[in-house]
Design an enzyme around this catalytic site. Structure first.
Site, mmCIF file in Angstrom:
data_model
loop_
_atom_site.group_PDB
_atom_site.id
_atom_site.type_symbol
_atom_site.label_atom_id
_atom_site.label_comp_id
_atom_site.label_asym_id
_atom_site.label_seq_id
_atom_site.Cartn_x
_atom_site.Cartn_y
_atom_site.Cartn_z
ATOM 1 C CG HIS A 54 -8.148 0.340 -1.325
ATOM 2 N ND1 HIS A 54 -7.266 -0.621 -1.213
ATOM 3 C CD2 HIS A 54 -7.722 1.496 -2.147
ATOM 4 C CE1 HIS A 54 -6.125 -0.090 -2.212
ATOM 5 N NE2 HIS A 54 -6.594 0.987 -2.489
ATOM 6 C CG ASN A 127 -1.607 -0.235 -3.251
ATOM 7 O OD1 ASN A 127 -2.690 -0.397 -2.589
ATOM 8 N ND2 ASN A 127 -1.589 0.541 -4.017
#
EC number: 1.11.1.6
Length: 501
Positions: A54, A127
């Site tokens: 990420h 997510n």
């Protein structure tokens, strides 16, 4: 207009910010030019390690407002009354790309929220998909290595990705979503978010429920095809940051509604799937969405690095009334996320502005370490340990979590492949996706595994065959024909569905 004086980091005024001190106009630079040394030394240290996963992200600040009563499920004070509010900070991200990667790549998107509540910070770290590729954190480092660069070529490796996925059949559900229309959201403002894991809540009477967190996008769901994304990346690699920043700057504040799915604690033993398996969704007909509150993001951070790059989200940040579950991936993330922040940002990362509680008073006995820039002597420097007789803070037994009603023998329980891993992706493929969506899925999948060796392709096609024969046949046909051209994706009406939410 009188301007402030430029100073060193120690506060001394700086006589010049243009030239170095030298021995004569043509002489060498003097080592005693401490202002030059400071300027160069700080530049050398301006970057911090990027997130292993990420790394590329975009963030915004805003407000959460409780709109519905859920006190029968939780005693968390933020939910104690309809109308309660708290500040929030969010960071959205791609999973695999580095800090400089293009925004509009086909990838899962991270969706993390920090709620600055009166009982401390509560983080939901999820997510834009309700599930994940693996259900046991022991395989997570291996999975992430397949998404990163090959150690010899230093290139992304479709061969590694599909080789790994073919050996982990539970991944086919998430891969199907990734290769579907939703694989490339137009920007963070047009996608849903999920806590993904199973969490728990307990009420004032100590009754526990298992819960799933859903952030339902209040804007249209919009996605790019591969071709549209490739064209966009050719003109800008920062499309998400541009869209998000400009929308908020122009007063177009994106919103999400927080919903929960709820399962009584005892029912976990009765459902025909493992409710703590991160690769599975909870069917909406059995566990309908319950609205909770509204999130509005209405402020761009004044300093991106300070509030977004320094933001440290972790599932370990929870508040009384919200707890964990036996979800193996969640249990591991409770450790690994906070540990990653201590490495990346430093021992006292939670004292940084993005991570420090806003509404709760801090009282802890953490001591010293690098970058100790705050005091916490509670008004008495003798109260630096516990228990003490000097009025230092003490634990509060009233916030103790009720015991879990789950037990078992300690062991490493091997994963056994069963048809349960194919039931939900099969439903997604046959009942949720229409013919046009299945056709785009076939072409996207063929494009993604096109560079793979034939043995890896066959291993993956064998997994798809177990989902549904038409799935494997469609991908094989698209691959053999070289047909990977996907037209523009229609804007979705976003009818809630079980297998893709």
């Amino acid at each position: 207009m009188t301007k402030d004086r430029l100073t060193t980091s120690a506060g001394a005024p700086v006589p010049s910010n243009n030239t170095s001190a030298t021995a004569g106009p043509r002489g060498p630079v003097m080592l005693e030019d401490y202002q030059l040394v400071e300027k160069l030394a700080h530049q050398n240290r301006e970057r911090i390690p990027e997130r292993v996963v990420h790394a590329k992200g975009w963030g915004a600040e805003g407000t959460f407002t409780v709109t519905h009563d859920i006190t029968k499920y939780t005693c968390a004070k933020i939910f104690s009354q309809v109308g309660n509010t708290c500040d929030i900070l969010s960071r959205w991200s791609t999973v695999a790309g580095e800090l400089g990667a293009a925004d509009a790549e086909r990838d899962v998107r991270g969706f993390s929220i920090k709620f600055y509540t009166e009982e401390g910070n509560w983080d939901v770290v999820g997510n834009n998909t309700p599930i994940f590729f693996v259900r046991d954190a022991f395989k997570f480092p291996d999975f992430i290595r397949t998404q990163k660069r090959h150690p010899k070529t230093n290139l992304r490796s479709p061969e590694a990705m599909f080789d790994f996925w073919a050996a982990q059949p539970e991944s086919v559900h998430q891969v199907t979503i990734l290769m579907s229309d939703r694989g490339i959201p137009v920007n963070p403002m047009h996608m849903h978010g999920y806590g993904s894991h199973t969490y728990s809540m307990w009420n004032a009477q100590g009754g526990r429920h298992w819960v799933k967190f859903h952030f339902r996008c209040q804007q249209e769901i919009k996605n790019y095809s591969n071709g549209e994304a490739e064209k966009l990346i050719g003109s800008t690699r920062e499309s998400y940051q541009e869209d998000l920043y400009n929308a908020i700057d122009e007063g177009q504040f994106p919103k999400w509604e927080l919903n929960i799915q709820v399962m009584p604690e005892e029912q976990a033993n009765d459902v025909d799937f493992n409710p703590f398996d991160l690769t599975k969704v909870w069917p909406h007909d059995q566990f309908p969405l319950i609205p909770v509150g509204m999130l509005e993001f209405n402020k761009n951070p004044e300093n991106y690095f300070q509030m977004v790059e320094n933001a440290a989200f972790s599932p370990s940040n929870k508040i009384p009334g919200i707890g964990f579950s036996p979800d193996k991936m969640l249990q591991a993330r409770v450790f690994s996320y906070a540990d990653a922040h201590r490495y990346r940002l430093g021992t006292h990362y939670e004292a940084l502005p993005a991570n420090a509680p806003k509404a709760a008073k801090l009282n802890h006995y953490h001591k010293d370490g690098s970058m100790r820039f705050f005091t916490n002597d509670f008004g008495n420097p003798d109260a630096y340990y516990e228990p003490n007789q000097y009025g230092g803070p003490v634990a509060d037994p009233s916030v103790k979590e009720p015991p879990l009603k789950i037990s078992g023998d300690m062991d490493r329980y091997e994963q056994v492949e069963t048809d349960a891993d194919y039931v939900q992706p099969r439903k997604l493929y046959t009942e949720v996706l229409d013919a046009a969506q299945r056709d785009r899925l076939h072409k996207n999948m063929a494009a993604a595994f096109g560079p793979c060796s034939q043995p890896v392709k066959e291993r993956w096609l064998a997994v798809l065959e177990k989902v549904h024969p038409d799935y494997a046949a469609g991908v094989r046909a698209a691959d053999e024909a070289g047909d990977t051209d996907v037209n523009a994706i229609p804007v979705s009406d976003d009818t809630p569905v079980d297998s893709n939410d």
